[in-house]
Structure formats: C-alpha cells, structure tokens
Design a protein around this motif. Structure first.
Motif, mmCIF file in Angstrom:
data_model
loop_
_atom_site.group_PDB
_atom_site.id
_atom_site.type_symbol
_atom_site.label_atom_id
_atom_site.label_comp_id
_atom_site.label_asym_id
_atom_site.label_seq_id
_atom_site.Cartn_x
_atom_site.Cartn_y
_atom_site.Cartn_z
ATOM 1 N N GLY A 138 35.894 -22.045 14.211
ATOM 2 C CA GLY A 138 35.199 -21.672 12.984
ATOM 3 C C GLY A 138 33.744 -21.340 13.244
ATOM 4 N N ASP A 139 33.096 -22.123 14.077
ATOM 5 C CA ASP A 139 31.700 -21.851 14.418
ATOM 6 C C ASP A 139 31.567 -20.541 15.191
ATOM 7 O OD1 ASP A 139 28.839 -22.534 14.745
ATOM 8 O OD2 ASP A 139 29.398 -22.795 16.856
ATOM 9 N N GLU A 140 32.489 -20.311 16.107
ATOM 10 C CA GLU A 140 32.423 -19.089 16.923
ATOM 11 C C GLU A 140 32.677 -17.833 16.090
ATOM 12 O OE1 GLU A 140 33.895 -21.344 20.995
ATOM 13 O OE2 GLU A 140 35.350 -20.243 19.779
ATOM 14 N N LEU A 141 33.575 -17.930 15.118
ATOM 15 C CA LEU A 141 33.903 -16.761 14.301
ATOM 16 C C LEU A 141 32.932 -16.567 13.142
ATOM 17 C CD1 LEU A 141 37.787 -17.064 14.212
ATOM 18 C CD2 LEU A 141 36.460 -15.239 15.289
ATOM 19 N N ASP A 142 32.664 -17.622 12.397
ATOM 20 C CA ASP A 142 31.841 -17.492 11.197
ATOM 21 C C ASP A 142 30.351 -17.683 11.467
ATOM 22 O OD1 ASP A 142 34.192 -17.143 9.795
ATOM 23 O OD2 ASP A 142 34.196 -19.155 8.918
ATOM 24 N N GLY A 143 30.031 -18.566 12.396
ATOM 25 C CA GLY A 143 28.634 -18.878 12.650
ATOM 26 C C GLY A 143 28.001 -17.960 13.671
ATOM 27 N N ARG A 144 28.384 -18.162 14.908
ATOM 28 C CA ARG A 144 27.764 -17.417 16.011
ATOM 29 C C ARG A 144 28.341 -16.022 16.191
ATOM 30 N NH1 ARG A 144 28.662 -20.348 20.998
ATOM 31 N NH2 ARG A 144 30.377 -21.406 20.004
ATOM 32 N N GLN A 145 29.508 -15.776 15.611
ATOM 33 C CA GLN A 145 30.209 -14.496 15.750
ATOM 34 C C GLN A 145 30.360 -14.104 17.224
ATOM 35 O OE1 GLN A 145 28.024 -11.920 13.110
ATOM 36 N NE2 GLN A 145 28.838 -12.961 11.330
ATOM 37 N N ASN A 146 30.765 -15.081 18.014
ATOM 38 C CA ASN A 146 30.992 -14.886 19.439
ATOM 39 C C ASN A 146 32.493 -14.662 19.634
ATOM 40 O OD1 ASN A 146 31.374 -15.112 22.201
ATOM 41 N ND2 ASN A 146 29.787 -16.667 22.440
ATOM 42 N N LEU A 147 32.904 -13.411 19.615
ATOM 43 C CA LEU A 147 34.323 -13.073 19.632
ATOM 44 C C LEU A 147 34.991 -13.417 20.957
ATOM 45 C CD1 LEU A 147 34.213 -9.687 17.684
ATOM 46 C CD2 LEU A 147 34.469 -12.025 16.792
ATOM 47 N N ALA A 148 34.274 -13.256 22.068
ATOM 48 C CA ALA A 148 34.858 -13.588 23.374
ATOM 49 C C ALA A 148 35.125 -15.089 23.470
ATOM 50 C CB ALA A 148 33.934 -13.139 24.504
ATOM 51 N N ALA A 149 34.175 -15.890 23.009
ATOM 52 C CA ALA A 149 34.372 -17.345 23.018
ATOM 53 C C ALA A 149 35.503 -17.728 22.066
ATOM 54 C CB ALA A 149 33.075 -18.059 22.635
ATOM 55 N N ALA A 150 35.576 -17.052 20.920
ATOM 56 C CA ALA A 150 36.643 -17.337 19.957
ATOM 57 C C ALA A 150 38.008 -17.032 20.564
ATOM 58 C CB ALA A 150 36.421 -16.535 18.675
ATOM 59 N N ALA A 151 38.114 -15.941 21.308
ATOM 60 C CA ALA A 151 39.389 -15.597 21.951
ATOM 61 C C ALA A 151 39.776 -16.673 22.954
ATOM 62 C CB ALA A 151 39.286 -14.227 22.622
ATOM 63 N N ASP A 152 38.812 -17.181 23.701
ATOM 64 C CA ASP A 152 39.072 -18.257 24.666
ATOM 65 C C ASP A 152 39.529 -19.522 23.939
ATOM 66 O OD1 ASP A 152 38.906 -19.415 27.431
ATOM 67 O OD2 ASP A 152 37.403 -20.687 26.427
ATOM 68 N N THR A 153 38.848 -19.866 22.866
ATOM 69 C CA THR A 153 39.216 -21.053 22.088
ATOM 70 C C THR A 153 40.613 -20.892 21.498
ATOM 71 O OG1 THR A 153 36.895 -21.514 21.601
ATOM 72 C CG2 THR A 153 38.529 -22.531 20.148
ATOM 73 N N LEU A 154 40.944 -19.684 21.038
ATOM 74 C CA LEU A 154 42.288 -19.436 20.512
ATOM 75 C C LEU A 154 43.360 -19.639 21.576
ATOM 76 C CD1 LEU A 154 42.107 -16.373 18.114
ATOM 77 C CD2 LEU A 154 43.051 -18.613 17.627
ATOM 78 N N ARG A 155 43.083 -19.200 22.782
ATOM 79 C CA ARG A 155 44.065 -19.399 23.865
ATOM 80 C C ARG A 155 44.263 -20.894 24.128
ATOM 81 N NH1 ARG A 155 41.338 -14.870 25.681
ATOM 82 N NH2 ARG A 155 40.020 -16.067 27.102
ATOM 83 N N ARG A 156 43.186 -21.662 24.077
ATOM 84 C CA ARG A 156 43.300 -23.117 24.255
ATOM 85 C C ARG A 156 44.106 -23.735 23.114
ATOM 86 N NH1 ARG A 156 38.057 -25.430 27.069
ATOM 87 N NH2 ARG A 156 37.427 -23.607 28.245
ATOM 88 N N LEU A 157 43.791 -23.298 21.912
ATOM 89 C CA LEU A 157 44.490 -23.818 20.739
ATOM 90 C C LEU A 157 45.976 -23.467 20.795
ATOM 91 C CD1 LEU A 157 43.831 -25.399 18.173
ATOM 92 C CD2 LEU A 157 43.342 -23.230 17.054
ATOM 93 N N LYS A 158 46.278 -22.279 21.261
ATOM 94 C CA LYS A 158 47.680 -21.852 21.413
ATOM 95 C C LYS A 158 48.407 -22.762 22.406
ATOM 96 C CE LYS A 158 50.923 -18.423 21.431
ATOM 97 N NZ LYS A 158 51.625 -17.938 20.299
#
Length: 176
Positions: A138-158
C-alpha cells in the motif's frame, strides 16, 4: 447500461488506489449486481440476456480482483503498464530466499510428522508476514508510487499466498 470497458475502480465508483473501503466496494458491487443480474433479465431477448450475463461476469471479476490485496495490487500495476512477472522474475533478496527455504523445510517437517500445531503456527506466522507485505505494498503504490518495489512486494506476497494454500491443503489432509 454500464460500459464493459470501464476499469474496475470506475465500475464501482472508486478512486484507483490500493487502499480502499471494503464496505464501499461491497455496497457498489451489490448495487451493480442488482441491476445486471441475469435473473432480472430473464424476460428479455437472448441478446439482452447475454449482455446481462457479460455484465454480471465483469462485475464478479472486478469485485474478486479488488477485494484481494494480491489481485488488486497486480491490477493497479497493470493499469500503469507494469507486469509483476510472477512466473518469470524469480529474483528475490537473499534474506527472503532464506526465509522461503526455512518455511518450506518447516512445512515439509510438519507435514511428514503430521504436526497440526506446527502447521497452524506456520500459517499464523505467514499471515502476519502477509499483513506486513500488504501494508508495504500500500505504501509503495499509494504513497511512494514505487512501481518496481511494488512488483517485487507482489511477487513475495504471491509466494506467501501459495505457501499458505499448501499449508491449508496439509491441514485438510490431516483432518481426513
């Protein structure tokens, strides 16, 4: 009638963001389903019935996607043209790789021993780690808008989601 090309957020009248109000999503979903549910259109022509079915299917898929943090995150990335590369990008931080190995070993041991308590403990730990990752996403997408970090976090979450399903399968097997 509604526009089938609307993005999922627009369909429900929501602002595209990772953080969303679950009650508002539920309410908008129920309202749309009440309007497009195929049973309400049983008296119409076949073409109109098909359109209602398409709408109901679209609304169901949109709801399923937006209520799941994993799917919602992937959807938000897709709206930005970013593919999280779940299947092709397996590069992870060394610490996470070590955790993966430890979790896999703990799962294998608990499964082999038929240890329900160990499986429950592992599931609880994974749920906590998943909550942490969801907050980070949520912070990566809504706050920092760091899409590369969000993609990495999504892979971990998956990965955690997949492992949680394996634990659930192991617990179900023990109950049988």
């Amino acid at each position: 009638m509604l526009d089938l090309k609307q993005d999922y957020f627009a369909l429900f009248g929501l602002t595209p963001a990772f953080a969303l109000e679950g009650e508002r999503l539920e309410s908008a979903y129920r309202e749309i389903q009440a309007r497009v549910h195929p049973d309400r259109h049983a008296h119409l022509s076949d073409a109109e019935k098909r359109l209602a079915m398409q709408w109901a299917t679209h609304a169901n898929e949109a709801f399923r996607t937006l209520r799941s943090p994993l799917l919602r995150g992937a959807y938000l990335l897709s709206l930005q043209g970013v593919d999280p590369q779940f299947e092709t990008n397996t590069a992870m931080a060394p610490e996470f790789l070590m955790e993966q190995m430890e979790w896999r070993e703990a799962l294998a041991d608990a499964r082999a021993e038929g240890d329900e308590d160990a499986l429950e403990d592992l599931a609880r730990d994974l749920r906590q780690d998943a909550r942490t990752l969801v907050a980070q996403l949520g912070d990566e997408l809504d706050g920092r808008q760091n899409l590369a970090a969000a993609a990495d976090t999504l892979r971990r979450l998956k990965f955690l989601d997949k492992l949680q399903n394996e634990i659930n399968d192991a617990l179900t097997a023990l109950e049988s």
